[in-house]
Design a protein around this motif. Structure first.
Motif, PDB file in Angstrom:
ATOM      1  N   ARG A  94       0.420 -54.352  29.409  1.00  0.00           N
ATOM      2  CA  ARG A  94      -0.422 -53.309  28.832  1.00  0.00           C
ATOM      3  C   ARG A  94      -1.457 -53.971  27.928  1.00  0.00           C
ATOM      4  N   PHE A  95      -2.466 -53.186  27.563  1.00  0.00           N
ATOM      5  CA  PHE A  95      -3.419 -53.686  26.593  1.00  0.00           C
ATOM      6  C   PHE A  95      -2.763 -53.775  25.222  1.00  0.00           C
ATOM      7  N   HIS A  96      -3.386 -54.549  24.348  1.00  0.00           N
ATOM      8  CA  HIS A  96      -2.923 -54.646  22.957  1.00  0.00           C
ATOM      9  C   HIS A  96      -2.952 -53.247  22.318  1.00  0.00           C
ATOM     10  N   PRO A  97      -1.953 -52.903  21.481  1.00  0.00           N
ATOM     11  CA  PRO A  97      -1.944 -51.576  20.853  1.00  0.00           C
ATOM     12  C   PRO A  97      -3.202 -51.249  20.051  1.00  0.00           C
ATOM     13  N   ALA A  98      -3.977 -52.280  19.665  1.00  0.00           N
ATOM     14  CA  ALA A  98      -5.225 -52.022  18.930  1.00  0.00           C
ATOM     15  C   ALA A  98      -6.224 -51.251  19.782  1.00  0.00           C
ATOM     16  N   TRP A  99      -5.977 -51.158  21.095  1.00  0.00           N
ATOM     17  CA  TRP A  99      -6.848 -50.361  21.959  1.00  0.00           C
ATOM     18  C   TRP A  99      -6.903 -48.913  21.473  1.00  0.00           C
ATOM     19  N   ILE A 100      -5.778 -48.416  20.953  1.00  0.00           N
ATOM     20  CA  ILE A 100      -5.734 -47.048  20.433  1.00  0.00           C
ATOM     21  C   ILE A 100      -6.699 -46.914  19.266  1.00  0.00           C
ATOM     22  N   VAL A 101      -6.736 -47.925  18.382  1.00  0.00           N
ATOM     23  CA  VAL A 101      -7.641 -47.888  17.225  1.00  0.00           C
ATOM     24  C   VAL A 101      -9.096 -47.941  17.680  1.00  0.00           C
ATOM     25  N   VAL A 102      -9.401 -48.806  18.657  1.00  0.00           N
ATOM     26  CA  VAL A 102     -10.762 -48.925  19.169  1.00  0.00           C
ATOM     27  C   VAL A 102     -11.231 -47.601  19.759  1.00  0.00           C
ATOM     28  N   GLU A 103     -10.380 -46.960  20.538  1.00  0.00           N
ATOM     29  CA  GLU A 103     -10.730 -45.669  21.139  1.00  0.00           C
ATOM     30  C   GLU A 103     -10.857 -44.578  20.079  1.00  0.00           C
ATOM     31  N   PHE A 104     -10.025 -44.669  19.037  1.00  0.00           N
ATOM     32  CA  PHE A 104     -10.097 -43.685  17.953  1.00  0.00           C
ATOM     33  C   PHE A 104     -11.442 -43.778  17.231  1.00  0.00           C
ATOM     34  N   PHE A 105     -11.887 -44.992  16.925  1.00  0.00           N
ATOM     35  CA  PHE A 105     -13.184 -45.162  16.266  1.00  0.00           C
ATOM     36  C   PHE A 105     -14.321 -44.698  17.175  1.00  0.00           C
ATOM     37  N   ALA A 106     -14.213 -44.940  18.489  1.00  0.00           N
ATOM     38  CA  ALA A 106     -15.237 -44.463  19.426  1.00  0.00           C
ATOM     39  C   ALA A 106     -15.271 -42.939  19.440  1.00  0.00           C
ATOM     40  N   SER A 130     -18.086 -37.962  17.651  1.00  0.00           N
ATOM     41  CA  SER A 130     -17.834 -36.602  17.161  1.00  0.00           C
ATOM     42  C   SER A 130     -18.448 -36.336  15.794  1.00  0.00           C
ATOM     43  N   ILE A 131     -19.020 -37.361  15.159  1.00  0.00           N
ATOM     44  CA  ILE A 131     -19.476 -37.212  13.778  1.00  0.00           C
ATOM     45  C   ILE A 131     -20.564 -36.159  13.642  1.00  0.00           C
ATOM     46  N   ALA A 132     -21.473 -36.070  14.621  1.00  0.00           N
ATOM     47  CA  ALA A 132     -22.570 -35.098  14.532  1.00  0.00           C
ATOM     48  C   ALA A 132     -22.033 -33.669  14.563  1.00  0.00           C
ATOM     49  N   ILE A 133     -21.078 -33.395  15.460  1.00  0.00           N
ATOM     50  CA  ILE A 133     -20.494 -32.051  15.552  1.00  0.00           C
ATOM     51  C   ILE A 133     -19.714 -31.728  14.288  1.00  0.00           C
ATOM     52  N   PHE A 134     -18.987 -32.724  13.766  1.00  0.00           N
ATOM     53  CA  PHE A 134     -18.203 -32.519  12.539  1.00  0.00           C
ATOM     54  C   PHE A 134     -19.111 -32.160  11.361  1.00  0.00           C
ATOM     55  N   TRP A 176      -6.194 -33.156  21.255  1.00  0.00           N
ATOM     56  CA  TRP A 176      -5.882 -33.396  22.664  1.00  0.00           C
ATOM     57  C   TRP A 176      -6.394 -34.773  23.104  1.00  0.00           C
ATOM     58  N   THR A 177      -7.569 -35.154  22.649  1.00  0.00           N
ATOM     59  CA  THR A 177      -8.118 -36.465  23.008  1.00  0.00           C
ATOM     60  C   THR A 177      -7.264 -37.593  22.447  1.00  0.00           C
ATOM     61  N   LEU A 178      -6.762 -37.421  21.225  1.00  0.00           N
ATOM     62  CA  LEU A 178      -5.879 -38.445  20.643  1.00  0.00           C
ATOM     63  C   LEU A 178      -4.606 -38.598  21.463  1.00  0.00           C
ATOM     64  N   ILE A 179      -4.057 -37.479  21.940  1.00  0.00           N
ATOM     65  CA  ILE A 179      -2.861 -37.543  22.783  1.00  0.00           C
ATOM     66  C   ILE A 179      -3.169 -38.292  24.078  1.00  0.00           C
ATOM     67  N   LEU A 180      -4.343 -37.987  24.690  1.00  0.00           N
ATOM     68  CA  LEU A 180      -4.734 -38.668  25.923  1.00  0.00           C
ATOM     69  C   LEU A 180      -4.925 -40.167  25.707  1.00  0.00           C
ATOM     70  N   ILE A 181      -5.470 -40.535  24.549  1.00  0.00           N
ATOM     71  CA  ILE A 181      -5.667 -41.953  24.250  1.00  0.00           C
ATOM     72  C   ILE A 181      -4.328 -42.687  24.251  1.00  0.00           C
ATOM     73  N   ILE A 215     -14.730 -54.119  15.142  1.00  0.00           N
ATOM     74  CA  ILE A 215     -13.326 -53.674  15.191  1.00  0.00           C
ATOM     75  C   ILE A 215     -12.464 -54.696  15.903  1.00  0.00           C
ATOM     76  N   HIS A 216     -12.980 -55.287  16.983  1.00  0.00           N
ATOM     77  CA  HIS A 216     -12.233 -56.347  17.665  1.00  0.00           C
ATOM     78  C   HIS A 216     -11.920 -57.491  16.702  1.00  0.00           C
ATOM     79  N   LYS A 217     -12.923 -57.858  15.894  1.00  0.00           N
ATOM     80  CA  LYS A 217     -12.734 -58.997  14.980  1.00  0.00           C
ATOM     81  C   LYS A 217     -11.678 -58.710  13.926  1.00  0.00           C
TER      82      LYS A 217
END
Length: 488
Positions: A8-20, A25-29, A57-62, A107-109
């Protein structure tokens, strides 16, 4: 050798997707929870609920995507397994991989990670193999297995890992190059629309029109303060432009070995690209009006593979290099793609043809202004003059050359482009001629090269005899190439 186990990918993938997700979503927020914080409108209230449910729902999918996405190496192929509700398994053979692209964001760094994209030779969307989050050692093991090399013992610095022989560095950007790039890209002008936007936004909340008018009158009386403010604004804008250019093009390096060309760039967020020399389909030299005035050029390598916009930028050689240096570098990296300055020009009848082609945009502008803004009808005349000048410049700067096994085309008015390709990289040559072209005895040639999307080059205005010679030249070359391949 890389382990055969499913990974599997490194668990940090969840963090990278969360920041994306947060970035997208910042404009809508801000609209729902800041600008409309006191609103009790039904659609605003429901919009907040839908927004929060969508985020959850998106967080669950991630998390599910991270858990279910797996990859492994089986023989000489990558096997990729993905999908939450619809399972998908792809097998990509090593020999289908054309180039590889790596990017390391901020974020990768943070986690000591990187990303890797392996581009295939197919033009089907989604055909690339993406590893969005990998450890540096895992990335190097994948590349080592792909290139059939033993991984480097020193995996702490991926910049030092070499494949395909000893690398030689041909170009490194310095402060002078970055300063020149910041002026050429005109990025320093970005502060002026920003200041204008801030001013008008403040004017909506504060009654500053009278104050601003009084301040402007004061500055006119004290003109030296106006000059000082303008100089300060220019210094600030140049500083911002230089910073933007440094972040994007700082640490730019071009190197090669016997088999590949390597390009690295970026400060903070870094990006690298490697392309096989034998996979280069064509070369494009681009010069904007500003670059032509400064003697600069950008050379882009056209290759097979599915590349995003940013990856296409990375596949270009340093885009603010002096033209003569760019040509010398290209001659060193790809000697079988020579660029000639002396080329064949079109006869004067082609200019008359270009001037007689219907001015569709001018007609549309004139009709639209006639019905909706008659007092602005004069603008259609401006459009016509611009179209006229553009066509004259296009004729002046268009030229072509067929020499040995290469074809070279140069065209463009305000933005000049030189295209050069090898006959065995051309997939198809077609000849077309309209009724007006037949009247002038000319035609249009189209060259197609493999890329994603398909790269099509056009030569408009070549004589019918020359077009026939081009077509027969390509046909004869292809037939001889096919016969050699059958014999071998």
């Amino acid at each position: 050798m890389m382990s055969q186990e499913v990974k599997r990918f490194h668990p940090a993938w969840i963090v990278v997707e969360f920041f994306a997700l947060m970035k997208n979503s910042i404009a809508i927020f801000l609209f729902l929870f800041v600008l409309k914080i006191n609103s009790t409108s039904t659609w605003i209230v429901w919009g907040r609920y839908i927004f929060l449910i969508g985020i959850a729902w998106t967080l669950i999918l991630i998390v599910l995507k991270w858990f279910l996405y797996r990859y492994e190496v089986v023989g000489d192929s990558f096997v990729l397994k993905e999908g939450v509700f619809v399972k998908e398994q792809r097998t990509v053979s090593f020999d289908k991989i054309q180039n590889h692209h790596s990017k390391t964001t901020f974020i990768h760094k943070w986690f000591g990670l990187t990303s890797l994209t392996l581009e295939t030779g197919t033009t089907v969307e989604g055909s690339a193999v993406n590893f969005p989050v990998l450890t540096v050692s895992e990335k190097e093991r994948i590349l080592s297995r792909l290139l059939d090399k033993a991984p480097s013992e020193d995996e702490g610095d991926q910049d030092e890992v070499e494949h395909g022989g000893k690398k030689k560095v041909h170009f490194r950007s310095n402060k002078k190059d970055l300063l020149k790039a910041s002026f050429t890209s005109l990025s320093f002008l970005a502060i002026f629309p920003l200041l204008t936007t801030i001013y008008f936004n403040l004017a909506d909340f504060f009654n500053i029109e009278d104050t601003a008018e009084g301040a402007f009158d004061y500055l006119l009386l004290h003109w030296w303060m106006l000059i000082l403010l303008f100089v300060l604004a220019m210094v600030l804008s140049v500083g911002i432009g230089y910073l933007q250019t440094t972040i994007k093009y700082g640490n730019y390096e071009i190197s090669d070995d016997a088999a590949r060309i390597y390009i690295k760039k970026g400060v903070g967020s870094t990006s690298s690209f490697a392309i096989s020399k034998e996979k280069v389909q064509a070369i494009v030299v681009e010069q904007s009006l500003v670059k032509r005035m400064l003697g600069l050029a950008s050379i882009k390598l056209i290759s097979v593979g599915e590349m995003k916009t940013e990856e296409q930028e990375t596949s270009s050689l340093y885009p603010f290099m002096p033209k003569h240096e760019a040509y010398l570098l290209l001659e060193t990296l790809l000697p079988h793609y020579p660029i000639q300055e002396e080329m064949d020009r079109f006869p004067i009848k082609v200019l008359w043809y270009k001037l007689l082609v219907p001015y569709y945009f001018t007609i549309i502008a004139a009709v639209g202004l006639f019905f909706f803004k008659k007092e602005w009808l004069w603008a259609a005349g401006v459009v016509f003059v611009i179209s006229l000048i553009t066509r004259v410049l296009d004729y002046i700067f268009t030229s072509y050359l067929r020499q040995g096994n290469t074809v070279q085309i140069r065209k463009g008015g305000l933005t000049n482009e030189t295209f050069i390709t090898h006959y065995n990289r051309i997939q198809q040559v077609s000849v077309e001629h309209s009724w007006l072209q037949r009247w002038f005895g000319i035609a249009t040639l189209y060259f197609q090269n493999r890329a994603n999307p398909l790269h099509i080059s056009e030569l408009n205005g070549v004589s019918k005899d020359e077009a026939g010679e081009f077509y027969n030249w390509f046909k004869g070359k292809r037939q001889r190439l096919v016969r050699r391949e059958m014999v071998s």
